[in-house]
Design an enzyme around this catalytic site. Structure first.
Site, PDB file in Angstrom:
ATOM      1  N   CYS A   1     -29.462  19.397  31.499  1.00 21.23           N
ATOM      2  CA  CYS A   1     -28.807  18.225  30.942  1.00 21.23           C
ATOM      3  C   CYS A   1     -29.115  17.012  31.821  1.00 21.23           C
ATOM      4  CB  CYS A   1     -27.297  18.482  30.895  1.00 21.23           C
ATOM      5  SG  CYS A   1     -26.357  17.103  30.229  1.00 21.23           S
ATOM      6  N   LEU A   2     -29.426  15.897  31.192  1.00 21.47           N
ATOM      7  CA  LEU A   2     -29.728  14.668  31.938  1.00 21.47           C
ATOM      8  C   LEU A   2     -28.544  14.237  32.799  1.00 21.47           C
ATOM      9  CD1 LEU A   2     -31.567  12.541  29.197  1.00 21.47           C
ATOM     10  CD2 LEU A   2     -32.598  13.897  31.035  1.00 21.47           C
TER      11      LEU A   2
ATOM     12  N   GLU B   1     -25.929  18.682  22.125  1.00 16.41           N
ATOM     13  CA  GLU B   1     -25.540  17.276  21.923  1.00 16.41           C
ATOM     14  C   GLU B   1     -24.202  17.165  21.186  1.00 16.41           C
ATOM     15  OE1 GLU B   1     -27.104  15.255  23.686  1.00 16.41           O
ATOM     16  OE2 GLU B   1     -28.818  16.558  24.086  1.00 16.41           O
TER      17      GLU B   1
ATOM     18  N   GLN C   1     -23.126  10.118  27.481  1.00 14.65           N
ATOM     19  CA  GLN C   1     -24.073  10.131  28.599  1.00 14.65           C
ATOM     20  C   GLN C   1     -24.506   8.727  29.025  1.00 14.65           C
ATOM     21  OE1 GLN C   1     -26.680  13.328  26.659  1.00 14.65           O
ATOM     22  NE2 GLN C   1     -26.783  13.800  28.833  1.00 14.65           N
TER      23      GLN C   1
HETATM   24 ZN   LIG Z   1     -26.613  17.094  28.016  1.00 18.63          ZN
END
Ligand SMILES: [Zn+2]
Length: 163
Positions: A88-89, A131, A51
């Site tokens: 989710c970011l 994650e 990410q």
């Molecule tokens: Zn995520």
């Protein structure tokens, strides 16, 4: 310590299987500190290395009372079932209901390279699995039926003004 740029869907690194963490040194500790800064800044409860654009099997989390660093994470046991909202970011936090096991056991290495196992249930178990998925090139979208997945992607694109 620094805040890194968050990688967003559909960048390739999010779909790649991460490489194992092999060096447990000062550089890794600094990376984890940056990941925590980035996660807290984005008001997330977990953040995986892909990410922030790194093809690495590593995540940090601070979710429901469980704060840990997990290198080379694996889910070694699961039990039961839960369905609740997840986001989710890397997908703009657009939420969708995802069904996952209720309990999960995580096996991973800490920043010193020591192996540990940790059990969680509910929200924290969901975080373990979300994650760990990132480290395997998977997103929560991959757990959704096609129609719901398309809806999340559409909403995310709209928020990003792609359409
Ligand atoms: Zn995520």
């Amino acid at each position: 310590m620094a805040i890194r740029k968050i990688t967003e869907y559909p960048e390739n690194v999010l779909a790649e299987v991460g490489k194992p963490v092999t060096e447990f040194d000062e550089e890794l500790a600094e990376l984890c500190a940056d990941m925590y800064d980035t996660m807290y800044d984005a008001e997330g409860v977990g953040l995986a290395a892909p990410q922030i654009g790194l093809n690495l099997r590593l995540f940090v989390m601070d979710c429901d009372g469980i704060k840990l660093i997990a290198a080379n994470p694996e889910i070694v046991a699961t039990e039961g079932e839960q369905s609740s909202q997840e986001g989710c970011l890397s997908v703009g936090k657009v939420p969708a209901v995802v069904t996952r096991p209720q309990k999960a056991r995580l096996r991973a290495q800490n920043e010193k390279g020591e192996w540990f196992e940790r059990d969680a249930e509910g929200y924290a178990a969901r975080c373990f699995m979300h994650e760990t998925d990132h480290c395997n090139g998977m997103l929560f979208l991959d757990h959704l039926p096609k129609m719901r997945r398309d809806m999340v992607v559409k909403r995310f694109k709209k928020e990003k003004r792609w359409v």
